[in-house]
Scaffold this motif. Structure first.
Motif, mmCIF file in Angstrom:
data_model
loop_
_atom_site.group_PDB
_atom_site.id
_atom_site.type_symbol
_atom_site.label_atom_id
_atom_site.label_comp_id
_atom_site.label_asym_id
_atom_site.label_seq_id
_atom_site.Cartn_x
_atom_site.Cartn_y
_atom_site.Cartn_z
ATOM 1 N N ARG A 42 10.513 -28.784 110.890
ATOM 2 C CA ARG A 42 11.173 -27.586 110.369
ATOM 3 C C ARG A 42 11.172 -27.604 108.847
ATOM 4 O O ARG A 42 11.458 -28.627 108.235
ATOM 5 C CB ARG A 42 12.607 -27.533 110.859
ATOM 6 N N GLY A 43 10.844 -26.496 108.256
ATOM 7 C CA GLY A 43 10.825 -26.392 106.815
ATOM 8 C C GLY A 43 9.570 -26.950 106.168
ATOM 9 O O GLY A 43 9.410 -26.877 104.958
ATOM 10 N N GLU A 44 8.691 -27.508 106.977
ATOM 11 C CA GLU A 44 7.477 -28.097 106.405
ATOM 12 C C GLU A 44 6.470 -27.015 106.023
ATOM 13 O O GLU A 44 6.359 -25.998 106.697
ATOM 14 C CB GLU A 44 6.829 -29.053 107.415
ATOM 15 N N ARG A 45 5.748 -27.233 104.905
ATOM 16 C CA ARG A 45 4.727 -26.293 104.466
ATOM 17 C C ARG A 45 3.369 -26.955 104.570
ATOM 18 O O ARG A 45 3.138 -27.992 103.928
ATOM 19 C CB ARG A 45 4.970 -25.866 103.005
ATOM 20 N N ILE A 46 2.507 -26.370 105.373
ATOM 21 C CA ILE A 46 1.214 -26.988 105.631
ATOM 22 C C ILE A 46 0.100 -26.043 105.216
ATOM 23 O O ILE A 46 0.143 -24.852 105.521
ATOM 24 C CB ILE A 46 1.094 -27.350 107.131
ATOM 25 N N VAL A 47 -0.866 -26.572 104.496
ATOM 26 C CA VAL A 47 -2.060 -25.795 104.164
ATOM 27 C C VAL A 47 -3.223 -26.391 104.939
ATOM 28 O O VAL A 47 -3.409 -27.604 104.961
ATOM 29 C CB VAL A 47 -2.338 -25.812 102.643
ATOM 30 N N ILE A 91 7.859 -17.030 121.594
ATOM 31 C CA ILE A 91 7.021 -17.700 120.591
ATOM 32 C C ILE A 91 6.593 -16.714 119.517
ATOM 33 O O ILE A 91 6.630 -17.004 118.319
ATOM 34 C CB ILE A 91 5.797 -18.339 121.278
ATOM 35 N N ARG A 92 6.210 -15.512 119.945
ATOM 36 C CA ARG A 92 5.739 -14.529 118.956
ATOM 37 C C ARG A 92 6.876 -14.041 118.075
ATOM 38 O O ARG A 92 6.673 -13.669 116.926
ATOM 39 C CB ARG A 92 5.055 -13.372 119.669
ATOM 40 N N ARG A 93 8.062 -14.039 118.651
ATOM 41 C CA ARG A 93 9.207 -13.644 117.832
ATOM 42 C C ARG A 93 9.517 -14.736 116.810
ATOM 43 O O ARG A 93 9.927 -14.445 115.687
ATOM 44 C CB ARG A 93 10.413 -13.391 118.738
ATOM 45 N N ALA A 94 9.300 -15.995 117.206
ATOM 46 C CA ALA A 94 9.617 -17.103 116.301
ATOM 47 C C ALA A 94 8.579 -17.239 115.198
ATOM 48 O O ALA A 94 8.889 -17.694 114.105
ATOM 49 C CB ALA A 94 9.718 -18.399 117.107
ATOM 50 N N ALA A 95 7.332 -16.846 115.490
ATOM 51 C CA ALA A 95 6.252 -17.067 114.521
ATOM 52 C C ALA A 95 5.717 -15.743 114.007
ATOM 53 O O ALA A 95 5.124 -14.985 114.757
ATOM 54 C CB ALA A 95 5.132 -17.879 115.182
ATOM 55 N N PRO A 171 11.359 -14.276 111.662
ATOM 56 C CA PRO A 171 10.725 -15.460 112.250
ATOM 57 C C PRO A 171 11.259 -16.730 111.604
ATOM 58 O O PRO A 171 11.782 -16.690 110.489
ATOM 59 C CB PRO A 171 9.246 -15.269 111.914
ATOM 60 N N SER A 172 11.125 -17.869 112.308
ATOM 61 C CA SER A 172 11.501 -19.135 111.698
ATOM 62 C C SER A 172 10.258 -19.853 111.191
ATOM 63 O O SER A 172 10.347 -20.850 110.500
ATOM 64 C CB SER A 172 12.249 -20.008 112.704
ATOM 65 N N ILE A 173 9.073 -19.333 111.573
ATOM 66 C CA ILE A 173 7.804 -19.931 111.144
ATOM 67 C C ILE A 173 6.912 -18.788 110.666
ATOM 68 O O ILE A 173 6.897 -17.728 111.282
ATOM 69 C CB ILE A 173 7.106 -20.637 112.331
ATOM 70 N N MET A 174 6.188 -19.028 109.571
ATOM 71 C CA MET A 174 5.224 -18.008 109.141
ATOM 72 C C MET A 174 3.821 -18.591 109.169
ATOM 73 O O MET A 174 3.578 -19.679 108.652
ATOM 74 C CB MET A 174 5.558 -17.523 107.722
ATOM 75 N N LEU A 175 2.905 -17.836 109.791
ATOM 76 C CA LEU A 175 1.518 -18.248 109.875
ATOM 77 C C LEU A 175 0.694 -17.333 108.966
ATOM 78 O O LEU A 175 0.817 -16.119 109.029
ATOM 79 C CB LEU A 175 1.009 -18.114 111.318
ATOM 80 N N PHE A 176 -0.120 -17.924 108.117
ATOM 81 C CA PHE A 176 -0.970 -17.130 107.223
ATOM 82 C C PHE A 176 -2.428 -17.466 107.522
ATOM 83 O O PHE A 176 -2.828 -18.628 107.413
ATOM 84 C CB PHE A 176 -0.673 -17.456 105.752
ATOM 85 N N ASP A 201 12.249 -20.820 99.768
ATOM 86 C CA ASP A 201 13.429 -20.512 100.573
ATOM 87 C C ASP A 201 13.559 -21.411 101.789
ATOM 88 O O ASP A 201 14.485 -21.254 102.575
ATOM 89 C CB ASP A 201 13.367 -19.061 101.051
ATOM 90 N N GLY A 202 12.568 -22.292 101.983
ATOM 91 C CA GLY A 202 12.677 -23.220 103.099
ATOM 92 C C GLY A 202 12.034 -22.754 104.376
ATOM 93 O O GLY A 202 12.258 -23.339 105.437
ATOM 94 N N MET A 203 11.238 -21.695 104.311
ATOM 95 C CA MET A 203 10.542 -21.215 105.505
ATOM 96 C C MET A 203 9.490 -22.231 105.944
ATOM 97 O O MET A 203 8.773 -22.788 105.114
ATOM 98 C CB MET A 203 9.878 -19.869 105.172
ATOM 99 N N THR A 204 9.394 -22.468 107.241
ATOM 100 C CA THR A 204 8.303 -23.273 107.770
ATOM 101 C C THR A 204 7.020 -22.463 107.661
ATOM 102 O O THR A 204 6.981 -21.320 108.106
ATOM 103 C CB THR A 204 8.557 -23.608 109.255
ATOM 104 N N MET A 205 5.993 -23.034 107.036
ATOM 105 C CA MET A 205 4.780 -22.254 106.808
ATOM 106 C C MET A 205 3.530 -23.027 107.178
ATOM 107 O O MET A 205 3.413 -24.200 106.886
ATOM 108 C CB MET A 205 4.679 -21.852 105.320
ATOM 109 N N LEU A 206 2.603 -22.332 107.827
ATOM 110 C CA LEU A 206 1.252 -22.858 108.002
ATOM 111 C C LEU A 206 0.300 -21.835 107.413
ATOM 112 O O LEU A 206 0.325 -20.674 107.831
ATOM 113 C CB LEU A 206 0.908 -23.059 109.484
ATOM 114 N N ALA A 207 -0.503 -22.264 106.457
ATOM 115 C CA ALA A 207 -1.398 -21.313 105.814
ATOM 116 C C ALA A 207 -2.825 -21.840 105.838
ATOM 117 O O ALA A 207 -3.088 -22.952 105.389
ATOM 118 C CB ALA A 207 -0.960 -21.058 104.376
ATOM 119 N N VAL A 208 -3.725 -21.022 106.394
ATOM 120 C CA VAL A 208 -5.148 -21.302 106.245
ATOM 121 C C VAL A 208 -5.559 -20.634 104.946
ATOM 122 O O VAL A 208 -5.424 -19.417 104.796
ATOM 123 C CB VAL A 208 -5.950 -20.699 107.416
#
Lengths: 257, 357
Positions: A42-47, A91-95, A171-176, A201-208
């Motif tokens: 939670r809160g992790e930012r991944i590229v 899941i879709r609501r969370a992400a 959402p609690s997770i954002m996918l880019f 802001d502490g959003m969990t993020m995964l970004a390609v």
């Protein structure tokens, strides 16, 4: 915007935000994901980076199940993605997801783009959704365009609207998925700035993304993918200064030129 | 550099361009004269027949004797019969009211401001109300069977109900044909292909002649409603294919964005896909609907009295010298008003959806 405004509407178990276990995906005969394991706290930012065709988009699209994996397990907020429509919905609501080509709804105004899903899925009344949307549009600095249609905005503005639209589902997770690849160079920064603000802001993020400056500045971890597998996963300092794998070194070498 | 050099060249005045276009070269002069001659030689006799040598009043058979032009007196005298068929004359206010209500509601419904869910409710209440008024048999109104209905109310009821009912059915068929459920897909393909493979005439004959042989009397709807359902199904098959064309033009990203936002299948279709898909195919939808408006006239082959057949019935009066041309011109004008009006509406709709995207 405060921490609570970006947080999930429902705080669930304190396990990892996203967990992939031995995920496989085939497109016909093409093996796009070959046993991917990934845990996102939670809160992790991944590229996620890697050459084209390496499976990075497929990976991120398997998380919110726009692509269904064929083997392994995908768990988001403690909910495993199964054929059960309720699990899928949760899941879709969370992400929330932001696409390379924005995918705004061209027949709706900016504001309607943001309020459609919250109202239709029963997340908010129209008045609540309007207020929420305006606060997020304010946040991505585009509130004054709320009544325009997407075609009247620049690419950078459209992508910021797309970010606001995803945030409106709380959402609690954002996918880019390559959010800046379709943008003219002068518009990349405004979108990245929005993403940086979101990260702080502490959003969990995964970004390609191929924006390595963004990765250095924001990511907790950078993942390099090649041929459907995660080749290397390390904090940005280590990843950029001392890549361990030869393929990562070759990839970074190309990026630097 | 002067200002004139940076300004775009100014287009010539419209009158200058017109003169240049018509008389700019010897060939243009020749073509202009030829066309002018052709128009004059057609329009002059037509005007003489329809206006200068025509008679409108008095509306009796004597007025048309020794008249070389059009006998509009016949249309004036018989307009009631043409418009309302053999509906009992003393009850004619009922079909008149029905036409007025339907036309007013149509006009009302065409305004974008009226497009809210309550509009559907208004129609769902209005249509049975209109039919009840036509039937009567309650509250002191005498009962009038559908065999006595005729003219404009029949055309309007058939048009509005068949097309109004066909449209939602067509949307379901178009979606069903793209469904991932094989049973639904097969069913929709079968229905669409079979219906399109048959001429409307044969479908009307099946509805009016074959069905009574197959179904028990108690289950058999009135001939009017059998024809109505046949028209509805026929229109639905064609409209479904037009709408499917729009669905196929939708980029994948629109589905994915809606899916990622957690909108389910029906909400995605209702709020994201169909509004855009239908806007794309407005031109061909308009053509199809106009064809369907005119197709309602084919119900005369199964013995229903639409506008054209009641016009023909009016012509049978031996007192008059059967001014068929005048009668059909009158009916054509009504069809033209309906179809042209709808075409204009579709045009406005199209530019409206262009403005927004």
């Amino acid at each position: 915007m405060t921490q609570s405004a970006t947080g999930p509407a429902t705080t669930e178990a304190s396990g990892p935000a996203v967990e992939l276990r031995a995920v496989h995906k085939w497109y016909g005969g093409f093996h796009a994901l070959r046993g991917v394991d990934l845990t996102v706290a939670r809160g992790e930012r991944i590229v996620i980076c890697g050459p084209s065709g390496s499976g990075k988009s497929t990976l991120i699209r398997c998380i919110n199940q726009l692509e269904r994996h064929q083997a392994g397990a995908v768990t988001v907020n403690g909910r495993e993605a199964t054929a059960d429509p309720k699990a899928l919905q949760a899941i879709r609501r969370a992400a929330g997801m932001v696409f390379q080509s924005f995918n705004l709804f061209p027949h709706l105004t900016v504001l309607q783009n943001c309020t459609l899903a919250p109202v239709q899925t029963g997340l908010a009344t129209r008045a609540e959704a309007d207020a929420l949307a305006m606060s997020y549009l304010e946040r991505v600095r585009i509130a004054e365009q709320a009544l325009k249609h997407p075609a009247q905005l620049s690419g950078g503005q459209q992508q910021r609207v797309a970010i606001a639209r995803a945030l409106c589902m709380r959402p609690s997770i954002m996918l880019f998925d390559e959010p800046t690849s379709a943008l003219d160079p002068e518009m990349v920064k405004e979108v990245l700035d929005t993403m940086i603000a979101l990260a702080s802001d502490g959003m969990t993020m995964l970004a390609v993304t191929h924006e390595m400056g963004f990765a250095r500045r924001v990511a907790d971890r950078v993942i390099f993918m090649d041929e459907g597998q995660i080749v290397e996963s390390a904090p940005p300092g280590e990843f950029f200064e001392h890549p361990r794998h030869a393929r990562t070194q070759a990839f970074l070498g190309q990026l630097l030129h | 550099m002067t200002d004139a050099a940076v300004l775009p060249p100014r287009p010539a005045a419209r009158s200058t361009r017109l003169v240049r276009g018509l008389f700019g070269s010897p060939l243009n002069v020749l073509l202009t004269l030829l066309v002018a001659w052709a128009v004059w030689s057609l329009a002059a006799p037509l005007l003489r027949w329809a206006v200068f040598d025509a008679v409108v009043l008095p509306a009796n058979p004597a007025a048309c004797r020794d008249v070389s032009g059009a006998c509009w007196s016949f249309v004036a005298a018989k307009s009631g019969q043409i418009l309302f068929g053999i509906y009992p004359i003393e009850e004619r206010w009922r079909p008149m009211l029905v036409c007025a209500v339907l036309l007013a509601l149509l006009g009302w419904s065409l305004r974008p401001a009226a497009w809210r869910p309550s509009l559907a409710i208004v129609w769902v209440v209005a249509l049975p109300g209109v039919l009840m008024l036509m039937f009567g048999g309650f509250g002191g109104l005498s009962f009038v069977a559908t065999t006595m209905w005729g003219g404009l109310p029949v055309t309007l009821i058939l048009t509005v109900t068949a097309i109004g009912g066909a449209f939602p059915l067509a949307m379901l068929l178009a979606l069903g044909r793209r469904s991932w459920l094989p049973a639904i897909r097969t069913l929709c393909v079968l229905f669409i292909e079979l219906t399109r493979a048959l001429p409307l005439l044969s479908i009307l004959f099946i509805a009016s002649i074959m069905l009574p042989l197959l179904l028990p009397e108690a289950l058999l709807p009135d001939k009017f409603f059998r024809a109505l359902i046949a028209l509805l199904l026929f229109a639905a098959a064609y409209l479904a294919e037009v709408i499917r064309g729009g669905l196929q033009a939708m980029p994948r990203g629109q589905y994915e964005a809606a899916e990622a936002l957690g909108l389910g299948y029906w909400r995605t279709q209702r709020h994201v896909i169909l509004p855009q898909a239908i806007a794309i195919v407005i031109p061909s939808l308009t053509s199809t609907i106009i064809v369907m408006i005119k197709n309602t006239s084919l119900v005369m082959v199964v013995g229903l009295f639409d506008l054209i057949s009641s016009g023909r019935a009016a012509l049978a009066d031996p007192e008059w010298s059967s001014p068929a041309l005048e009668t059909y011109a009158f009916i054509a004008a009504i069809y033209f008003a309906l179809c042209f009006g709808f075409g204009r509406f579709a045009q406005a709709l199209e530019s409206r959806s262009k403005d927004s995207s």
